[in-house]
Design a protein around this motif. Structure first.
Motif: not given
Ligand SMILES: Cc1cc2nc3c(=O)[nH]c(=O)nc-3n(C[C@H](O)[C@H](O)[C@H](O)COP(=O)(O)OP(=O)(O)OC[C@H]3O[C@@H](n4cnc5c(N)ncnc54)[C@H](O)[C@@H]3O)c2cc1C
Length: 404
Positions: A137, A142, A168-169, A171, A218, A229, A383-384, A387, A393
């Motif tokens: 994803m 972005v 990217w990242y 896993s 990481v 990742h 973060i993963a 976040p 929020r």
């Protein structure tokens, strides 16, 4: 309120604790040594396959999946204490039990939204632990914590989808056993409803136009045991329209459904990581002497140990309450609590691991103890899967709504 484990959980806990002592902890060093001798560090060490075979023969398999048709049929409340135990060895135990992310979330998606054909082709070998999978994803270009930003294009051409984009990242994608990607992209980028623009498609690894470009690090770790990742580029990769998961425009909703259980599983394992850190901290503190007395007798160290114990007990109760809510009122009903544990657990556990590192001195940041790697893993979980600030929020908005 009953805090006791039921009979099935007690039985599985006892079995799993023995499995950890007998097989998993001893395999930590073996896996590391075997990996150094592999042709590629992304291949799976033989000891991991041995652990999987043993776990499966003992019935310690697919415990994460509440769906009794495909998985063990445990409730979240039953699975929570078991996932915690696997978190004590997070680089081996979840894989050994076929309960490792991102496969768990991917299996849930396929079990819930996959067609019969998709289930036969991909879910069955995943449940059997024969292949691995990845979920693609996040994009470097972005802010991907807002999934409506995703730019990867999934364009329909005749009876095919053409996928173009960079992720990217991702896993698990470095592991050659990772045979299937669930890719999120936009099928309808102009839809006025920004949550109906996205879809998910299944992209087999060997599809022409799929490039697994490089392993992202990481804090310098490559996370071999998780399959890394990866940065993955889709250069107009084509798949048949039958590879759509669920319906066109349903990608956003599937992503939301996937993340609830994934988040609580991470929190359960994090508590196990904290328990391992506390154990290591205490063992080290009683074994080393500085300035004439054991480190364990320093007031400040005792404070750290006490605070760590208090924090873990608090976290565990909140995670168990969340699991119970998910079982009784559903994932949507437990939304606030899922966010609360995703905010509280990684940052608290990170602090506990950090104190354990400190008690170990230089050893704490070294490769001779698991603490540095545990810290790096816990840090990423702020973060993963969303976040901290995004969850804060949303939780604050829900809280404020009561007063508006
Ligand atoms: C080890 C690791 C493994 C991962 N595995 C996968 C995987 O398998 N598949 C996958 O698709 N992705 C994966 N990810 C990516 C992860 O899900 C994203 O990094 C995450 O969603 C955040 O997106 P981003 O990196 O684009 O950060 P951005 O969206 O750019 O956000 C950056 C920062 O902005 C701040 N921010 C954002 N929104 C708000 C807000 N509303 N209020 C206040 N502050 C805000 C936060 O501090 C946030 O950390 C992984 C990440 C890591 C580190």
């Amino acid at each position: 309120m009953d805090f006791a484990f039921d009979a099935r959980t007690q039985e599985l806990r006892a079995k799993l604790l023995t499995f950890m002592e007998q097989y998993v902890y001893p395999a930590e060093t073996t896996a590391h040594e075997q990996r150094l001798r592999l042709k590629s560090p992304w291949d799976t060490p033989a000891v991991v396959e041995e652990l999987k075979a043993e776990a499966r023969s003992q019935g310690l398999w697919n415990l994460f999946l509440p769906d009794a048709e495909h998985g063990a049929g445990l409730s979240n409340l039953q699975y929570a204490p078991l996932a915690e135990i696997t978190g004590r060895s997070p680089h081996l135990a979840p894989t050994a039990l076929n309960c490792a992310a991102p496969d768990t979330g991917n299996m849930e998606v396929l079990a819930q939204f996959g067609s019969d054909e998709q289930q036969k082709r991909w879910l069955e070998p995943l449940l059997a632990g024969e292949i691995r999978s990845a979920f693609a994803m996040t994009e470097p270009e972005v802010a991907s914590s807002d999934a409506t930003n995703i730019e990867t294009r999934i364009a329909k051409e005749g009876d095919e989808y053409v996928i173009t984009g960079r992720k990217w990242y991702i896993s698990g994608a470095m592991n050659p056993d990772c045979k299937i990607f669930i890719v999120m992209g936009k099928t309808d980028p102009d839809n006025a409803d920004v949550r109906r623009q996205q879809s998910m498609v299944l992209v087999p690894r060997d599809t022409p136009g799929v490039e697994v470009r490089r392993a992202m690090q990481v804090y310098g770790y490559e996370d071999h045991s998780h399959g890394g990742h990866a940065e993955v580029v889709f250069h107009g990769a084509r798949v048949p329209v039958e590879n759509l998961v669920g319906e066109e425009g349903g990608g956003f909703a599937i992503a939301q459904a996937r993340l609830g259980p994934g988040r609580i599983h991470h929190c359960m394992r994090l508590i196990g990581m904290a328990e391992r850190a506390i154990e290591l901290m205490c063992r080290r503190a009683v074994a080393r002497t500085a300035f004439g007395k054991p480190i364990a007798q320093q007031g400040v160290v005792q404070e750290w140990i006490a605070d760590a114990r208090v924090a873990v007990e608090q976290l565990r109760l909140l995670v168990l309450k969340t699991a119970w809510l998910m079982d009784t009122v559903g994932n949507r009903g437990a939304h606030t609590e899922i966010q609360a544990i995703k905010i509280a657990t990684p940052r608290t556990v990170l602090d506990i691991i950090d104190k354990a590192v400190q008690v170990h001195g230089a050893g704490g940041v070294s490769q001779d103890f698991p603490l540095a790697e545990l810290w790096a893993a816990a840090r990423t979980l702020r973060i993963a899967d969303g976040p901290d600030e995004v969850h804060q929020r949303s939780l604050a908005r829900r809280e404020l709504k009561k007063y508006l």
